[in-house]
Scaffold this motif. Structure first.
Motif, mmCIF file in Angstrom:
data_model
loop_
_atom_site.group_PDB
_atom_site.id
_atom_site.type_symbol
_atom_site.label_atom_id
_atom_site.label_comp_id
_atom_site.label_asym_id
_atom_site.label_seq_id
_atom_site.Cartn_x
_atom_site.Cartn_y
_atom_site.Cartn_z
ATOM 1 N N LEU A 91 46.242 43.354 28.860
ATOM 2 C CA LEU A 91 45.970 43.931 29.808
ATOM 3 C C LEU A 91 44.449 43.539 30.153
ATOM 4 C CD1 LEU A 91 46.350 46.074 32.281
ATOM 5 C CD2 LEU A 91 45.565 48.027 30.598
ATOM 6 N N TYR A 92 44.083 43.263 31.336
ATOM 7 C CA TYR A 92 42.663 42.996 31.628
ATOM 8 C C TYR A 92 42.184 43.158 33.124
ATOM 9 C CZ TYR A 92 44.260 38.942 34.415
ATOM 10 O OH TYR A 92 45.164 38.025 35.460
ATOM 11 N N ARG A 93 41.310 42.972 33.541
ATOM 12 C CA ARG A 93 40.918 43.130 35.115
ATOM 13 C C ARG A 93 40.577 41.845 35.756
ATOM 14 N NH1 ARG A 93 39.641 48.391 36.703
ATOM 15 N NH2 ARG A 93 39.417 49.890 35.184
ATOM 16 N N ASP A 94 41.100 41.623 36.840
ATOM 17 C CA ASP A 94 41.066 40.481 37.523
ATOM 18 C C ASP A 94 39.912 40.154 38.424
ATOM 19 O OD1 ASP A 94 41.094 41.863 39.959
ATOM 20 O OD2 ASP A 94 43.380 41.353 40.403
ATOM 21 N N LYS A 95 39.336 39.122 39.043
ATOM 22 C CA LYS A 95 38.164 38.966 39.510
ATOM 23 C C LYS A 95 37.864 40.163 40.560
ATOM 24 C CE LYS A 95 38.479 33.847 39.156
ATOM 25 N NZ LYS A 95 38.445 32.670 40.200
ATOM 26 N N SER A 96 38.630 40.789 41.178
ATOM 27 C CA SER A 96 38.377 41.869 42.114
ATOM 28 C C SER A 96 38.158 43.246 41.471
ATOM 29 C CB SER A 96 39.680 42.048 43.287
ATOM 30 O OG SER A 96 40.928 42.638 42.444
ATOM 31 N N GLY A 97 38.217 43.358 40.065
ATOM 32 C CA GLY A 97 38.079 44.441 39.224
ATOM 33 C C GLY A 97 39.253 45.191 38.874
ATOM 34 N N ARG A 98 40.371 44.895 39.494
ATOM 35 C CA ARG A 98 41.730 45.552 39.443
ATOM 36 C C ARG A 98 42.341 45.401 38.249
ATOM 37 N NH1 ARG A 98 43.336 45.262 45.911
ATOM 38 N NH2 ARG A 98 41.395 46.483 46.528
#
Length: 298
Positions: free
Chosen positions: A133-140
């Motif tokens: 689980l990570y956050r994408d460039k948009s923070g989601r």
């Protein structure tokens, strides 16, 4: 006036999709409860719908919630918390696959996005896969299947094991050479393609039970899905007999046939093929003549 909880203003809010936070209930309505977003603006209050409540709440209560975007891209809360935290690894089920990517169940109110760029192999609904689980460039929140290095770090050397023992685990990486398996006891096992069952298609996340054939110095092991040589020889000999019977007792394959042809036609190594031929000749069931293997009359 734009909805302050819409995507246009999300970056100005204190919280964002994917956060697990404790928020205070500021008011309730027939729809559900509204939680304080911490901006000082009541129009930013976050809805905790009645359907997303484990137990009824009242003004003044502090509740632990998971934040996600509803179909209208508004920040929304649920008391159903995810089973994974950002940066964690998990073995999770694929909910669906669309033209944009996949969605994976991490135990939260909504599935988490799996971009095509983070997929490995062909992913299908209900398939269980290893993810991070990570956050994408948009923070989601999003997940990736590229977890080989992370699982290697999380693994431990095998102990108190010997060649011939069985291990069970799930496939997390596939290369031209073979399949990498993370076992139930957190060991790393490698299954070479020559040791796999040619009749069985192996995919990411699939569970396998294999036999240890070699224990490496680093504590990783090599494994095989093939039976022990003696048992495998019996099966291989049967395949050869069935092939001969289907070809009126003659086939253009013998001890001198190239290994790549044997692999293509029978799915076994040339050594295994020759062992099976030798067994059948010793039993008087076949003989070879001018490059052909011939079945004796039964």
């Amino acid at each position: 006036m734009k909805d302050s909880r819409g995507p246009e203003m999300e970056n100005e809010l204190k919280y964002k999709a994917g956060d697990v936070v404790t928020l205070k209930v500021v008011r309730v309505s027939d729809m559900g409860a509204f939680l304080d977003a911490g901006t000082g603006n009541t129009s930013d209050d976050i809805l905790l719908h009645k359907q997303q409540q484990d137990t009824p709440v009242k003004p003044g209560d502090e509740v632990r919630v998971y934040l996600y975007l509803d179909p209208h891209k508004r920040l929304t809360a649920s008391m159903k918390l995810p089973k994974m935290k950002e940066g964690q690894l998990g073995y999770a089920k694929v909910i669906s696959v669309t033209r944009d990517g996949g969605f994976v169940d991490i135990g939260a109110e909504r599935g988490v996005f799996l971009p095509y760029t983070e997929m490995l192999g062909k992913v299908r609904p209900d398939q269980k896969i290893w993810i991070k689980l990570y956050r994408d460039k948009s923070g989601r929140p999003a997940v990736t299947m590229k977890v080989d290095k992370d699982l290697a770090k999380a693994s431990k050397p095998i102990e108190d094991a010997k060649v011939g023992d069985s291990v069970t685990g799930t496939i997390y990486n596939i290369t031209k050479e073979g399949f990498f398996i993370f076992t139930n006891d957190r060991h790393i096992a490698f299954l070479h393609r020559s040791e796999a069952d040619p009749k069985r298609y192996l995919s990411y996340g699939e569970q396998v039970t294999a036999r240890i054939t070699f224990i490496r110095e680093d504590g990783h092991v090599d494994v095989s899905l093939r039976k022990q040589k003696e048992n495998a020889m019996v099966d291989d000999a049967q395949v050869i007999l069935e092939t001969l019977r289907s070809r009126n007792g003659r086939m253009p394959y013998c001890d001198d046939t190239p290994a790549e042809i044997i692999k293509t036609k029978f799915g076994i190594s040339k050594a295994a093929f020759k062992r099976a031929l030798g067994r059948l000749m010793k039993e008087g069931k076949i003989y070879q003549e001018e490059g052909w293997t011939i079945l004796k009359e039964e």
